[in-house]
Design an enzyme around this catalytic site. Structure first.
Site: not given
Length: 461
Positions: A162, A234-235, A160, A365, A268
């Site tokens: 973006a 993984e954020l 899935k 962030e 990130c």
């Protein structure tokens, strides 16, 4: 959010897609489950051969897929070409190393005898269909670093992606199919974020991996937790970049610019908070600001462009809000700080100084080419500032003092510590974070085993 290709350089909608309906999703889930029953028993040599073919095809497709990525999310085309090349190298790495990474482990003879067994081994077996929820910022790499190890381990993938990179998502399914993988080994689900929970709840889906925002990670983790399914997250990241007096200042400042604006600052693992010892603060700041000012902002298809547009209009607005909040609270804008004139979702490379804990940008962030400068009186304060964040993905330290290096490696709260260099992912090294940057690891042997059933096989006499 519609599933569509919208060129961020000019805001033009180029192509839209209908989301898959329930019947098509069900067909693909059935296909994934059926394919896994046979694919799980395939030989590692056969999986490796197919993955090598996928790498070969990706090399051939590099120019076209690079331009597609740039069109969909705005990264400079030279960086898109490099991303495609990196993906091909990673597939070759896993094709060449999977056998050793998944080899049976044999405990010490004394432990085998102590257990009363004649033989014990630990075997890594695939779990089944794995759902991958992936972001737009590295639309090839984020997927390949999941897909290559998962497929080599004998799992099958459901992607899935973006909603603003649908052409890249469909390309990936086509790539694996052309390489010879059975149709159900890797499938793209053109669905909105609202449909993810139902797919994850389906009993045929055995695990999930997500790279993306903290809210997205919480949503996936909560559903997976309720279903007792394995997840890897993984954020976000707000990585520190610490510069000490013994550092090579010219090199540290030059690399700092690249570390901040890679991928238009939308990474990130980009360095975001620059923490500089007071003895070299002014000298570093002068070099760093000059480097940021010198960057070329413009058409991402041009080979001399350093910084292209942000991926979405909303993303630029979010970045502007962070900068404006800091400015109102007293931060100094050393360069940039606003959008340029003209079409597209551009934002000028920006450096802020005088940032305090009360400002949003200190704790949130900044996903774009905006850097914050901090002054540290000593090593202890540098560590305190570096760790004063809810995130813990990676970190960068510039020092030629081994005692300082040991202290930073021991005390920085991050999944990686890069000394005298900028953070970069590599298939041989584990990648992931702590705190709100997520859990679990991608890449290396740790990554390929995340979606394996680690099975103890005990045999008596």
């Amino acid at each position: 959010m519609p599933i569509a290709t919208v060129n961020p350089a000019n805001g033009e909608t180029l192509k839209t897609y209908e989301a898959m309906g329930e019947e098509e999703i069900e067909r693909r889930l059935q296909l994934a489950e059926a394919t896994f029953r046979t694919y799980r028993s395939s030989a590692l040599t056969d999986r490796g051969r197919l993955l090598l073919q996928a790498a070969h095809l990706l090399d051939e497709d590099r120019e076209n897929i690079a331009r597609t990525m740039t069109t969909e999310m705005g990264k400079p085309v030279e960086q898109a070409r490099a991303e495609a090349a990196k993906c091909a190298r990673a597939m070759r790495w896993y094709a060449g190393h999977a056998e050793e990474l998944l080899a049976d482990e044999v405990p010490a003879d004394s432990d085998v005898r102590d257990s009363g067994a004649s033989r014990v081994r630990v075997r890594y077996r695939p779990l089944g269909p794995v759902l991958a929820v992936m972001p737009w910022n590295f639309p090839l790499w984020q997927v390949i670093r999941f897909a290559a190890p998962a497929l080599m381990a004998g799992n099958v993938g459901l992607l899935k992606h973006a909603s603003n990179v649908p052409q890249t998502a469909l390309y990936l399914e086509d790539l694996f199919h052309r390489a010879g993988f059975t149709e159900g080994c890797f499938q793209t689900l053109l669905i909105g974020s609202g449909a993810v929970a139902d797919v994850l709840r389906d009993e045929r889906v055995k695990a999930a991996t997500l790279t993306g925002s903290e809210p997205a990670g919480r949503a996936v983790a909560s559903v997976a937790g309720a279903m007792v399914k394995k997840t890897v997250l993984e954020l976000g990241g707000s990585d520190p970049y610490v510069v000490m007096p013994s550092a090579d200042l010219d090199r540290a400042a030059r690399v700092a610019v690249t570390a901040r604006v890679q991928n238009n600052g939308q990474s990130c693992i980009a360095a975001k908070r620059f923490i500089v010892h007071t003895d070299v603060y002014d000298a570093f700041a002068e070099r760093f600001v000059a480097g940021m000012r010198a960057l070329t902002v413009g058409d991402p298809m041009a080979t001399d462009t350093d910084v292209g547009p942000l991926s979405t209009e909303r993303g630029r607005a979010d970045l502007e809000e962070l900068v404006d909040d800091a400015r109102r609270a007293g931060a100094q804008v050393l360069c940039g700080g606003h959008r340029p004139e003209g079409p597209g979702w551009y934002y000028l490379p920006t450096v802020l100084a005088g940032v305090t804990r009360e400002m949003r940008i200190h704790r949130e962030e900044a996903f774009g080419p905006v850097a914050t400068l901090y002054r540290a009186d000593d090593l202890d304060e540098a560590v305190l500032i570096a760790n004063d964040t809810p995130f813990g993905l990676s970190s960068n330290v510039w020092t030629r003092d081994e005692t300082e290096t040991d202290r930073f490696v021991r005390d920085l709260e991050a999944g990686s510590v890069y000394v005298n260099g900028m953070t970069a992912s590599h298939p041989a090294f584990p990648f992931g974070g702590v705190k709100r940057s997520g859990y679990g690891r991608e890449l290396s042997g740790h990554g390929i085993r995340e979606f394996c059933n680690i099975t103890t096989v005990w045999q008596g006499a």
